[in-house]
Scaffold this motif. Structure first.
Motif, short mmCIF file in Angstrom:
data_model
loop_
_atom_site.label_atom_id
_atom_site.label_comp_id
_atom_site.label_asym_id
_atom_site.label_seq_id
_atom_site.Cartn_x
_atom_site.Cartn_y
_atom_site.Cartn_z
N GLU A 13 24.98 -18.29 44.00
CA GLU A 13 25.72 -19.54 43.89
C GLU A 13 25.56 -20.37 45.16
O GLU A 13 25.44 -21.59 45.08
N THR A 14 25.57 -19.74 46.31
CA THR A 14 25.41 -20.45 47.58
C THR A 14 24.04 -21.12 47.64
O THR A 14 23.92 -22.27 48.06
N ALA A 15 23.01 -20.43 47.19
CA ALA A 15 21.66 -20.99 47.17
C ALA A 15 21.59 -22.19 46.24
O ALA A 15 20.96 -23.20 46.56
N ASN A 16 22.24 -22.09 45.09
CA ASN A 16 22.26 -23.20 44.13
C ASN A 16 22.99 -24.42 44.70
O ASN A 16 22.57 -25.55 44.52
N VAL A 17 24.11 -24.18 45.38
CA VAL A 17 24.87 -25.26 45.99
C VAL A 17 24.05 -25.92 47.09
O VAL A 17 23.98 -27.16 47.18
N ASP A 18 23.39 -25.12 47.92
CA ASP A 18 22.55 -25.66 48.99
C ASP A 18 21.41 -26.49 48.41
O ASP A 18 21.09 -27.57 48.91
N HIS A 19 20.80 -25.99 47.34
CA HIS A 19 19.69 -26.70 46.70
C HIS A 19 20.17 -28.03 46.11
O HIS A 19 19.53 -29.06 46.26
N ILE A 50 18.35 -36.05 49.36
CA ILE A 50 17.05 -36.70 49.18
C ILE A 50 17.20 -37.92 48.27
O ILE A 50 16.64 -38.98 48.56
N ARG A 51 17.97 -37.79 47.20
CA ARG A 51 18.19 -38.94 46.30
C ARG A 51 18.86 -40.08 47.05
O ARG A 51 18.49 -41.25 46.89
N TYR A 103 18.73 -40.71 50.28
CA TYR A 103 17.76 -41.28 51.22
C TYR A 103 16.77 -42.18 50.49
O TYR A 103 16.48 -43.30 50.94
N VAL A 104 16.26 -41.73 49.37
CA VAL A 104 15.30 -42.53 48.61
C VAL A 104 15.95 -43.82 48.11
O VAL A 104 15.35 -44.89 48.17
N ALA A 105 17.18 -43.73 47.65
CA ALA A 105 17.89 -44.93 47.18
C ALA A 105 18.07 -45.93 48.32
O ALA A 105 17.86 -47.13 48.14
N GLN A 106 18.43 -45.44 49.49
CA GLN A 106 18.59 -46.33 50.65
C GLN A 106 17.26 -46.98 51.01
O GLN A 106 17.20 -48.18 51.29
N LEU A 107 16.21 -46.19 51.02
CA LEU A 107 14.90 -46.70 51.37
C LEU A 107 14.42 -47.74 50.36
O LEU A 107 13.91 -48.80 50.73
N SER A 150 23.80 -48.02 48.15
CA SER A 150 22.88 -46.99 47.66
C SER A 150 23.61 -45.72 47.20
O SER A 150 23.07 -44.97 46.41
N ARG A 151 24.82 -45.52 47.66
CA ARG A 151 25.56 -44.31 47.29
C ARG A 151 26.50 -44.52 46.11
O ARG A 151 27.16 -43.60 45.67
#
Length: 65
Positions: A3-9, A16-17, A19-23, A61-62
């Motif tokens: 679950e921790t790995a899924n949350v981190d992912h 990333i989304r 950042y891309v939206a801001q860019l 963007s957010r």
């Protein structure tokens, strides 16, 4: 542990989304000459303009559609 790995992912994907939206927004506004070029200036008004624009772009963007 999984679950921790899924949350981190998921968090990484969201970052990333964001950042891309801001860019994308910044590039679109700059292409329309709505955003002044980022240059070093001693003029406090110019610095305030850049800070305000960056804040507005980040907020927009957010927003979730």
């Amino acid at each position: 542990m999984m679950e921790t790995a899924n949350v981190d992912h998921s968090l990484a994907q969201e970052n990333i989304r964001d950042y891309v939206a801001q860019l994308q927004l910044h590039m679109a506004l700059q292409a329309k000459n709505l955003v002044p070029t980022l240059t070093q200036s001693n003029d406090p008004r110019q610095q305030l303009l850049h800070e305000t624009q960056a804040t507005v772009e980040k907020l927009v963007s957010r927003q979730r559609l």
